[in-house]
Design an enzyme around this catalytic site. Structure first.
Site, PDB file in Angstrom:
ATOM      1  N   ASP A 115      35.457  63.016  32.490  1.00  0.00           N
ATOM      2  CA  ASP A 115      34.661  61.819  32.748  1.00  0.00           C
ATOM      3  C   ASP A 115      33.931  62.034  34.083  1.00  0.00           C
ATOM      4  O   ASP A 115      32.891  62.678  34.117  1.00  0.00           O
ATOM      5  CB  ASP A 115      35.615  60.608  32.757  1.00  0.00           C
ATOM      6  N   PHE A 164      34.624  53.981  26.888  1.00  0.00           N
ATOM      7  CA  PHE A 164      36.037  54.337  26.900  1.00  0.00           C
ATOM      8  C   PHE A 164      36.505  54.582  25.471  1.00  0.00           C
ATOM      9  O   PHE A 164      36.220  53.785  24.577  1.00  0.00           O
ATOM     10  CB  PHE A 164      36.868  53.230  27.551  1.00  0.00           C
ATOM     11  N   ARG A 177      47.551  57.095  21.043  1.00  0.00           N
ATOM     12  CA  ARG A 177      47.521  58.559  21.088  1.00  0.00           C
ATOM     13  C   ARG A 177      47.740  59.156  19.702  1.00  0.00           C
ATOM     14  O   ARG A 177      47.329  60.272  19.426  1.00  0.00           O
ATOM     15  CB  ARG A 177      48.628  59.083  22.015  1.00  0.00           C
TER      16      ARG A 177
HETATM   17  P1  IMP Z   1      37.936  62.020  35.356  1.00  0.00           P
HETATM   18  O1  IMP Z   1      38.785  62.428  36.531  1.00  0.00           O
HETATM   19  O2  IMP Z   1      37.081  60.822  35.663  1.00  0.00           O
HETATM   20  O3  IMP Z   1      37.147  63.157  34.773  1.00  0.00           O
HETATM   21  O4  IMP Z   1      38.915  61.470  34.267  1.00  0.00           O
HETATM   22  C1  IMP Z   1      39.737  62.316  33.600  1.00  0.00           C
HETATM   23  C2  IMP Z   1      40.970  61.642  33.069  1.00  0.00           C
HETATM   24  O5  IMP Z   1      40.823  60.217  32.907  1.00  0.00           O
HETATM   25  C3  IMP Z   1      41.198  62.185  31.687  1.00  0.00           C
HETATM   26  O6  IMP Z   1      41.976  63.355  31.736  1.00  0.00           O
HETATM   27  C4  IMP Z   1      41.846  61.029  30.978  1.00  0.00           C
HETATM   28  O7  IMP Z   1      43.236  61.070  31.183  1.00  0.00           O
HETATM   29  C5  IMP Z   1      41.274  59.810  31.638  1.00  0.00           C
HETATM   30  N1  IMP Z   1      40.138  59.281  30.861  1.00  0.00           N
HETATM   31  C6  IMP Z   1      38.820  59.334  31.182  1.00  0.00           C
HETATM   32  N2  IMP Z   1      38.066  58.772  30.244  1.00  0.00           N
HETATM   33  C7  IMP Z   1      38.916  58.346  29.279  1.00  0.00           C
HETATM   34  C8  IMP Z   1      38.736  57.665  28.012  1.00  0.00           C
HETATM   35  O8  IMP Z   1      37.628  57.330  27.580  1.00  0.00           O
HETATM   36  N3  IMP Z   1      39.872  57.404  27.311  1.00  0.00           N
HETATM   37  C9  IMP Z   1      41.123  57.747  27.734  1.00  0.00           C
HETATM   38  N4  IMP Z   1      41.328  58.388  28.905  1.00  0.00           N
HETATM   39  C10 IMP Z   1      40.237  58.676  29.672  1.00  0.00           C
END
Ligand code: IMP
Ligand code: MG
Length: 189
Positions: A115, A164, A177
């Site tokens: 993300d 999301f 999950r």
């Molecule tokens: P980042 O650090 O913003 O890249 O987020 C990474 C982590 O956030 C992922 O490994 C997920 O565990 C969680 N995450 C981000 N977006 C989603 C989503 O749309 N659904 C579920 N988990 C998410």
């Protein structure tokens, strides 16, 4: 991507809080086989150590490792990021570290979704300090236009909009999950 929900049977218990299918079970299945074939070719000389980032990547890891026709090894890490339920703060805490040594290994991080990229950025630095021969990433999902840190991802399953999503390992409050497809989440967090 872009399948209509009616193409997939959605579990009754989950229907209420789920929006459209973002990636169907069949699309996930087919793409994971493709990624496995590509990794098999790319790492033929030096089979990788697959590092699964718990918990979100469990379904992906389980399917991907079986799609790779090489003597891979697997290990697991658990991280938790502080912050609100659906947005990462970028501050990552290691909840479970690896059991194996990375020195000289071809390491492939298996992630569920990138993300902001902050979690992965942290992991890369953390694991990179242990002198692996190579350190690459295989992410099932990449959220379009959300990255706050430049990421070079060797393998990406699907690029998706920034909504999301849940299913196929991805959760909200530890639920959903166990769904085979990936859906937008429309319920209350
Ligand atoms: P980042 O650090 O913003 O890249 O987020 C990474 C982590 O956030 C992922 O490994 C997920 O565990 C969680 N995450 C981000 N977006 C989603 C989503 O749309 N659904 C579920 N988990 C998410
Ligand atoms: Mg995760």
């Amino acid at each position: 991507m872009g399948s209509h929900p009616s193409n997939d049977f959605t579990a009754l218990w989950a229907q209420h809080d789920l929006g459209e299918v973002v990636v169907s079970a069949k699309e996930v299945h087919d793409r994971v086989l493709e990624l496995g074939r590509q990794i098999t070719v790319d790492y033929a000389k030096n089979p990788p150590l697959l590092v699964c980032v718990l918990k979100g990547a469990i379904n992906f890891m389980s399917d991907l490792m079986r799609a790779i026709e090489l003597p891979v090894e697997v290990d697991f890490m658990a991280v938790s990021s502080y912050g609100a339920a659906t947005k990462t703060s970028g501050v990552v805490r290691i909840v479970k570290d690896l059991d194996v040594d990375l020195l000289g290994r071809e390491v492939l991080i298996v992630e569920d979704v990138v993300d902001s990229g902050l979690t992965l950025n942290y992991l890369r630095q953390y694991l990179g300090a242990r002198s692996p021969q190579s350190l690459e990433v295989c992410a099932l999902l990449l959220k379009e236009g959300e990255q706050r840190v430049e990421q070079s991802l060797k393998y990406v399953g699907f690029t998706i909009p920034s909504d999301f999503v849940v299913g196929y390992g991805l959760d909200v409050n530890e639920r959903y999950r166990n769904l085979d497809a990936i859906y937008t989440f429309t319920g209350e967090v």
